[in-house]
Design an enzyme around this catalytic site. Structure first.
Site, mmCIF file in Angstrom:
data_model
loop_
_atom_site.group_PDB
_atom_site.id
_atom_site.type_symbol
_atom_site.label_atom_id
_atom_site.label_comp_id
_atom_site.label_asym_id
_atom_site.label_seq_id
_atom_site.Cartn_x
_atom_site.Cartn_y
_atom_site.Cartn_z
ATOM 1 N N HIS A 281 0.843 -1.196 0.000
ATOM 2 C CA HIS A 281 0.000 0.000 0.000
ATOM 3 C C HIS A 281 0.879 1.247 0.000
ATOM 4 C CE1 HIS A 281 0.123 1.102 4.396
ATOM 5 N NE2 HIS A 281 0.236 -0.195 4.606
ATOM 6 N N ASP B 138 5.889 2.042 6.943
ATOM 7 C CA ASP B 138 4.589 1.404 6.723
ATOM 8 C C ASP B 138 3.832 2.245 5.700
ATOM 9 O OD1 ASP B 138 2.086 0.299 6.861
ATOM 10 O OD2 ASP B 138 1.689 0.892 8.921
ATOM 11 N N GLU C 138 -5.149 1.765 2.422
ATOM 12 C CA GLU C 138 -5.057 0.550 3.238
ATOM 13 C C GLU C 138 -5.315 0.869 4.702
ATOM 14 O OE1 GLU C 138 -3.003 -2.468 5.828
ATOM 15 O OE2 GLU C 138 -2.628 -0.339 5.684
ATOM 16 N N GLU C 139 -4.770 2.006 5.126
ATOM 17 C CA GLU C 139 -4.792 2.340 6.558
ATOM 18 C C GLU C 139 -6.188 2.639 7.095
ATOM 19 O OE1 GLU C 139 -2.418 1.864 8.475
ATOM 20 O OE2 GLU C 139 -0.536 2.020 7.365
ATOM 21 N N ASP D 293 4.044 -5.911 3.503
ATOM 22 C CA ASP D 293 3.736 -4.853 4.461
ATOM 23 C C ASP D 293 4.676 -4.984 5.651
ATOM 24 O OD1 ASP D 293 2.413 -2.728 5.735
ATOM 25 O OD2 ASP D 293 0.428 -3.480 5.203
ATOM 26 N N HIS E 196 3.604 3.155 13.073
ATOM 27 C CA HIS E 196 2.655 4.270 13.135
ATOM 28 C C HIS E 196 3.164 5.457 13.957
ATOM 29 C CE1 HIS E 196 -1.148 1.980 11.607
ATOM 30 N NE2 HIS E 196 -0.097 1.851 10.812
#
Ligand SMILES: [Zn+2]
Length: 326
Positions: free
Chosen positions: A60, A161, A191-192, A214, A301
């Site tokens: 992603h 990410d 995606e998130e 990922d 994140h």
């Protein structure tokens, strides 16, 4: 390779605002693929080679971020996360927005007692963005302002990410000059916020299997979560399951077989939370057998996600050997 990761992680591209990152990826791959297309919702898909049983790789391209929800007073705004951002990771960080504004997030408190309370139970309700007087529109998207840094085998940046996964696919199309079978690389959107792009990305193509690339959690700091077995530097993690899907066993077995035959270090992954685009790929069309290959990452994140160069290189090797396995 390092330059690719640096450029991709530093690019702007929260979920729903992937234009810049998509254009950058197109620039990087266009001379190394047989063709590419951007679908109606913004997924980028490229292909290379002919024949065999085609395989689809998906990373992603979006990253987590924040969005302006409302003005509190001039120069101060309420924000909402885009994807899984903890308020603790947002506090005291600088953010850069699609309109060029830079702001800092802080927490409201009128007394020490307030402050203690806010810190012990932080939510986006008591955080605010200070734009130093700059006027902003509701709905403006921003991301962590953070730059790439490397030391020894490790690299640190925002958006590892999943730009590290995107970088794997960029390196893959460069590395495989004459692939033994056709393969697709897709860079999915949103995606998130719920695997949105991956839900439809495979419609235009006929593939018999798909692999999401990922990041995954790692536990190699002094007091890391004991139920996470993955570690940085021990190779790509072949995912058995996470919270949202169970990898197709045939693909997992083939990945292990290829890694062993080619002597590529790898580790097995059972993640007790999380999910990847593989969960959406399994449920799209009439079902595509899917799995995930993960890059172990610290501090997912946050503005300072850390990955290993060796793991990155070995992920490219593993996928490349997987395409060539016939
Ligand atoms: Zn993520």
């Amino acid at each position: 390779m390092i330059e690719t990761i640096k450029a991709l992680t530093e690019a702007f591209g929260p979920s729903g605002r992937e234009d810049k990152i998509r254009n950058l990826i197109i620039e990087m791959i266009k001379d190394h693929v047989d063709g590419y297309n951007v679908d109606k919702i913004g997924n980028l898909i490229a292909w290379k080679g002919e024949g065999g049983e085609p395989v689809l790789f998906v990373s992603h391209m979006d990253e987590i971020g924040i969005v302006i929800t409302n003005e509190i007073e001039e120069g101060f705004y309420r924000i909402e996360p885009v994807g899984g951002m903890s308020p603790y990771s947002a506090l005291s960080r600088r953010f850069i927005f699609e309109d060029g504004t830079i702001g800092v997030v802080s927490v409201e408190h009128e007394t020490f007692e307030d402050y203690k309370k806010a810190l012990s139970n932080m939510t986006f309700d008591n955080l605010y963005l200070d734009t130093m007087g700059k006027k902003m529109k509701i709905g403006t998207f921003g991301v962590y302002m953070s730059s790439f840094y490397e030391s020894g085998d490790l690299m640190m940046s925002k958006a590892m990410d999943d730009r590290s996964g995107a970088a794997v696919l960029v390196e893959l199309v460069k590395k495989l000059k004459n692939p033994k079978r056709k393969f697709y690389v897709a860079f999915s959107i949103q995606e998130e916020v719920g695997l949105v792009g991956a839900s439809v990305v495979a419609y235009p193509v006929d593939v018999s299997e798909a692999i999401a690339i990922d990041v995954t959690d790692s536990a190699d700091t002094p007091k890391a979560f004991k139920r996470v077995p993955m570690k940085l530097g021990k190779g790509p993690a072949i995912k058995v399951k996470d919270k949202m899907s169970i990898s197709d066993k045939r693909i997992v077995d083939k990945l292990v077989e290829v890694a062993e035959k080619e002597e590529i270090p790898y580790q097995m992954e059972v993640l007790i939370f999380g999910g990847t685009d593989a969960a959406a790929l399994m449920k799209t069309k009439d079902g595509i057998p899917s799995a995930t290959v993960s890059i172990p990452t610290r501090y997912i994140h946050t503005p300072s996600e850390v990955v290993s160069k060796k793991d990155f290189e070995n992920t490219v090797k593993l996928l490349s050997a997987y395409v060539q396995r016939v």
